[in-house]
Design an enzyme around this catalytic site. Structure first.
Site, PDB file in Angstrom:
ATOM      1  N   CYS A   2      11.957  44.509  21.740  1.00 24.03           N
ATOM      2  CA  CYS A   2      13.181  44.702  20.964  1.00 24.03           C
ATOM      3  C   CYS A   2      12.992  45.801  19.928  1.00 24.03           C
ATOM      4  O   CYS A   2      11.871  46.110  19.520  1.00 24.03           O
ATOM      5  CB  CYS A   2      13.589  43.417  20.260  1.00 24.03           C
ATOM      6  N   GLY A   3      14.102  46.366  19.479  1.00 18.44           N
ATOM      7  CA  GLY A   3      14.066  47.341  18.407  1.00 18.44           C
ATOM      8  C   GLY A   3      14.637  46.750  17.138  1.00 18.44           C
ATOM      9  O   GLY A   3      15.636  46.028  17.176  1.00 18.44           O
TER      10      GLY A   3
END
Length: 358
Positions: A2-3
């Site tokens: 994820c970012g």
């Protein structure tokens, strides 16, 4: 995978979500379109003394039951639908905003509901448990969480975040692994003033969940990251730990590291925290970014299996999974650091006097 991204202005200067959108969109490949979201602080100044309940429901019937529940347990100052643009996302839940205060005086509340904060937590946990299809996305003051299924640009446009102005922002791009991609499982996760975004996997979820249930927190959102927000609320708000102590509990040094330390108060303190809060320790790879009323802080696991960077320019502090995202938010950024494993980075508003520990 994820970012995560965040920005904060130390003087509480507000801006809309344009730059946080740019920062998280640059990391679009870290997600797969099954979840994205934002948290914004300072967006409801006209109702800053009221708890802002962001309620999500799968249908009108569930929302009606949620409204009846909230009207029973709270004094509602104002409520309205949360504006959305459904030009691209057609099939979506309903969202409603309530500005509230507890309707019962402390002497008439149930056990564990003596303070207003405890009352709000208790009633929102009960709402999530008892009303099928209705969930609390956030319940802090002068802040809100906006999240759902889509890319970061999809969710930004859906909630029309150009129309909100805040002094601190979080953004998240999700790549769900062991849990479903659904609207309630998107990040951020929030409770009272605390909102978190997470990159990684919490393998201690079961232990953490059972530990939290002994204090009245119930996980209903089918995502391991939910426990992080509740643990931070428990450790800092309820137990009075500092940010440094709480992050030490969540990502403590290895026992072998503590044993090699010379006898000292610090060694005794680390030993005590590990013993008392063993069930609150997070296992697995993680990088977490947390926003709250006084500022923002980041934390990684003590092996640093997920990335975290931070940088500063003028009165702004920026956080992101990738350095490129820092520059996407501010091309003149300076003082870029990549923290050591388990090392928190904290940025506080100027009135909190502690500044930034880059």
């Amino acid at each position: 995978m994820c970012g995560i991204v965040g920005l904060i202005n130390s003087n509480r200067i507000k801006e809309n979500g344009t730059r946080i959108k740019k920062g998280i969109h640059l990391m679009n490949d870290r997600g797969n379109g099954l979840g994205a979201g934002y948290a914004a602080y300072g967006i409801y100044p006209d109702y800053h003394d009221f708890y802002a309940l962001h309620i999500m429901s799968t249908d009108e019937k569930s929302m009606d039951r949620a409204k009846q529940y909230i009207d029973r347990w709270f004094n509602i100052e104002h409520d309205s639908s949360i504006p959305v643009w459904s030009g691209k996302i057609i099939d979506h839940p309903l969202f409603h905003l309530f500005f509230v205060k507890p309707s019962l005086p402390p002497g008439e509340r149930g056990s564990g509901e003596e303070s207003d904060d405890d009352y709000v937590v208790s009633k929102c946990m009960e709402l999530n448990k008892t009303i099928d299809g209705a969930y609390t996305c956030s319940n802090g003051k002068n802040m809100g969480v906006f999240k759902g299924v889509g890319t970061p640009l999809d969710i930004y446009d859906f909630f029309q975040l150009d129309n909100y102005e805040g002094y601190s922002w979080l953004g998240h791009n999700r790549f769900p692994t062991n849990t479903p991609g659904w609207w309630g499982g998107a990040h951020p996760f929030s409770i009272l003033e605390w909102s978190i975004v997470h990159n990684g996997e919490i393998s201690s979820y079961g232990i953490n969940k059972r530990y939290l249930e002994s204090f009245g927190y119930f996980c209903q959102l089918q995502t391991d990251s939910e426990v992080i927000a509740y643990l931070i609320d428990l450790l800092i708000r309820q137990h009075g730990l500092s940010i440094t102590e709480a992050t030490t509990v969540l990502a403590p040094p290895y026992w072998s590291t503590i044993e090699r330390m010379e006898e000292s108060e610090e060694k005794d303190k680390l030993t005590t925290l590990r013993v008392i809060y063993e069930q609150a320790m997070l296992n697995g790879p993680f990088a977490v970014l947390t926003t709250f009323d006084a500022g923002m802080f980041s934390l990684t696991d003590n092996t640093k299996l997920r990335p975290m960077t931070a940088g500063r320019h003028n009165d702004y502090t920026y956080f992101a999974s990738e350095i490129a995202s820092l520059y996407e938010m501010d091309n003149d950024i300076t003082d870029i650091v990549t923290p050591r494993a388990g090392q928190p980075i904290t940025a506080l508003f100027n009135e909190e006097s502690a500044g930034v520990n880059l």
